[in-house]
Write an enzyme that holds these catalytic residues in place. Sequence first.
Site, PDB file in Angstrom:
ATOM      1  N   VAL A  50       0.341  -1.527  -0.132  1.00  0.00           N
ATOM      2  CA  VAL A  50      -0.348   0.167  -0.418  1.00  0.00           C
ATOM      3  C   VAL A  50       0.870   1.532  -0.094  1.00  0.00           C
ATOM      4  CG1 VAL A  50      -2.071  -0.872   1.300  1.00  0.00           C
ATOM      5  CG2 VAL A  50      -0.023  -0.363   2.443  1.00  0.00           C
ATOM      6  N   SER A  51       0.177   2.093   0.011  1.00  0.00           N
ATOM      7  CA  SER A  51       0.880   3.195  -0.913  1.00  0.00           C
ATOM      8  C   SER A  51       1.574   4.439   0.732  1.00  0.00           C
ATOM      9  CB  SER A  51       0.384   4.802  -1.733  1.00  0.00           C
ATOM     10  OG  SER A  51       0.949   3.618  -2.824  1.00  0.00           O
ATOM     11  N   THR A  52       0.052   4.547   1.538  1.00  0.00           N
ATOM     12  CA  THR A  52       1.152   5.273   3.152  1.00  0.00           C
ATOM     13  C   THR A  52       1.071   4.063   4.009  1.00  0.00           C
ATOM     14  OG1 THR A  52      -1.498   5.804   2.852  1.00  0.00           O
ATOM     15  CG2 THR A  52       0.217   6.664   1.471  1.00  0.00           C
TER      16      THR A  52
END
Length: 212
Positions: free
Chosen positions: A20-22
């Site tokens: 996931v990005s964050t």
Amino acid sequence: MPPKARKIAAAGRLIGYARVSTQEQGTDPQTDELRAAGCITVHEEHASGADRSRPVLARLLRDIAAGETLVVVRLDRLARSVSHLLAVIEQLAAQGAFFRSLRDPIDTTTPQGMFSLQVLGAVAQLERALIAERTKAGLLAARKRGRVGGNPGLRAGDPAAIRKIQAQRNATWLNGVLAQLDTWLPMVRRMRPAQPWGVCRTGAEPAAGHKA
């Protein structure tokens, strides 16, 4: 270029990769799907898909064994571009490992999956050719109008401009080396065990006894 065709063999263990990005996002949905698909281990990472220097993915690609299969839920969890995807699959193939995406028709343990991969490779090659063609056409059109592309300082041989470009290239090269630290440093340590190797990063002091 698309990966070279190779003999399809039965895959061994399934190794999952969830990204996931964050930090605010969770990998649980991906992890659940990967384990349901038979992955005995799932590596989780919080990083942008555009960042190719992901430490968890780098370690996974370094340690994956021949016959094992790297599994993701979707292709965009692994790569944001066709070129990056093909580079990862080529690295896996060099180690005798395979790749599978649960929601896409990519499974390098099957002939159908390899065909889909070859199509992706052909598309990537076509994209590069079209980009190169458009770039050449744009430069030609600019020259006809009396405009010359590139850095004016470099064209004029300005020392300050040359130093700036060189510094940028050196920084890019150093960042690339540091991004692969987990890959090459253990090998260097094994080759030269007497050397007091310290983990030196940009802005950090070398370990005691370390010589630059």
